[in-house]
Design a protein around this motif. Structure first.
Motif, mmCIF file in Angstrom:
data_model
loop_
_atom_site.group_PDB
_atom_site.id
_atom_site.type_symbol
_atom_site.label_atom_id
_atom_site.label_comp_id
_atom_site.label_asym_id
_atom_site.label_seq_id
_atom_site.Cartn_x
_atom_site.Cartn_y
_atom_site.Cartn_z
ATOM 1 N N CYS A 37 0.825 -1.209 0.000
ATOM 2 C CA CYS A 37 0.000 0.000 0.000
ATOM 3 C C CYS A 37 0.858 1.258 0.000
ATOM 4 O O CYS A 37 0.402 2.328 -0.388
ATOM 5 C CB CYS A 37 -0.908 -0.027 1.229
ATOM 6 S SG CYS A 37 -2.044 1.338 1.372
ATOM 7 N N CYS B 76 -2.133 5.241 4.199
ATOM 8 C CA CYS B 76 -3.579 5.322 3.997
ATOM 9 C C CYS B 76 -4.287 5.570 5.326
ATOM 10 O O CYS B 76 -3.687 5.468 6.397
ATOM 11 C CB CYS B 76 -4.080 4.027 3.357
ATOM 12 S SG CYS B 76 -3.938 2.599 4.436
ATOM 13 N N SER C 133 -4.052 2.678 7.971
ATOM 14 C CA SER C 133 -2.757 2.511 8.646
ATOM 15 C C SER C 133 -2.543 3.616 9.671
ATOM 16 O O SER C 133 -2.021 3.385 10.759
ATOM 17 C CB SER C 133 -1.608 2.476 7.634
ATOM 18 O OG SER C 133 -1.425 3.728 7.016
ATOM 19 N N ARG D 56 -6.464 -5.094 3.196
ATOM 20 C CA ARG D 56 -6.305 -4.046 4.213
ATOM 21 C C ARG D 56 -5.722 -4.546 5.531
ATOM 22 O O ARG D 56 -5.431 -3.748 6.419
ATOM 23 C CB ARG D 56 -7.670 -3.393 4.491
ATOM 24 C CG ARG D 56 -8.175 -2.580 3.336
ATOM 25 C CD ARG D 56 -7.120 -1.593 2.894
ATOM 26 N NE ARG D 56 -7.691 -0.512 2.113
ATOM 27 C CZ ARG D 56 -6.992 0.555 1.727
ATOM 28 N NH1 ARG D 56 -5.725 0.667 2.060
ATOM 29 N NH2 ARG D 56 -7.557 1.485 1.019
ATOM 30 N N CYS E 204 -2.394 -3.071 6.243
ATOM 31 C CA CYS E 204 -2.491 -1.650 6.597
ATOM 32 C C CYS E 204 -2.826 -1.517 8.088
ATOM 33 O O CYS E 204 -2.232 -0.732 8.815
ATOM 34 C CB CYS E 204 -3.579 -0.963 5.786
ATOM 35 S SG CYS E 204 -3.312 -1.021 4.011
HETATM 36 ZN ZN ZN Z 1 -2.501 1.092 3.669
#
Ligand code: ZN
Length: 150
Positions: free
Chosen positions: A40, A66, A69, A126, A129
Motif C-alpha cells: 500500500c 492510507c 494505517s 487491508r 495496513c
Molecule cells: Zn494502507
C-alpha cells in the motif's frame, strides 16, 4: 459484521485519520522502529519510551500512509500507553488474530476500542495496513530497526 460496528468503524477511522493521536517524535526513545507496507506504501516510524519497570510511559508515531494505517497507529498509541511490554504483546497477538478473522470480537479479550477493526478481516488487502503499526511496535520492542509486512 453488524451495522453498528460498521458505523463505529467508519467513524473511528475518520476521526483518528483526521486527528491522529500522539503524532510526534520522541526525542530519546527507549526503542523505535520503521515499519513499511509495500503493498500500500504505508511507512511509519514508531517511538516507545519505557519507564524503569518496563511500563510504556510514552509511545508515538509519524509517517505517511492510507487512512487505515494511520488510524490504526493512532489507536495503538492510545491503547498501549500505560501498559507493560507483556500486556502490549498480548494486545498485538489479539489484534492480529482479530484482523485476520481468527478472534471473535465478542470473545473475552483486551482490545477495548480496537475491536472496531474486526471489519478489516473482510478485506484481506487491508489487513497489512491495519496491522502495520502493531508489527512495528513488536519490532521496536524486539530491537529491530526496520519491519516490513512483506
Ligand atoms: Zn494502507
Amino acid at each position: 459484521m453488524n451495522s453498528t460496528l460498521n458505523e463505529l468503524y467508519q467513524e473511528v477511522i475518520l476521526d483518528h485519520n483526521r486527528k491522529p493521536r500522539n503524532y510526534r517524535e520522541i526525542a530519546e526513545p527507549t526503542a523505535s522502529s520503521e515499519g513499511y507496507n509495500p503493498l500500500c506504501g504505508d511507512l511509519l516510524h514508531l517511538y516507545v519510551k519505557l519507564d524503569e519497570i518496563g511500563v510504556i510511559e510514552d509511545v508515538s508515531f509519524v509517517g505517511s500512509g492510507c487512512a487505515i494505517s494511520k488510524a490504526s497507529a493512532s489507536m495503538l498509541t492510545t491503547a498501549v500507553k500505560g501498559k507493560t511490554v507483556p500486556e502490549a504483546r498480548v494486545m498485538f497477538d489479539e489484534f492480529h488474530r482479530l484482523v485476520t478473522g481468527e478472534l471473535d470480537p465478542e470473545s473475552e479479550n483486551h482490545l477495548g476500542r480496537l475491536k472496531v477493526f474486526a471489519g478489516v478481516s473482510e478485506f484481506p488487502a487491508r489487513v497489512k495496513c491495519a496491522s502495520l503499526a502493531w508489527h512495528t511496535l513488536n519490532g521496536a520492542l524486539d530491537g529491530a530497526d526496520r519491519v516490513s509486512t512483506e
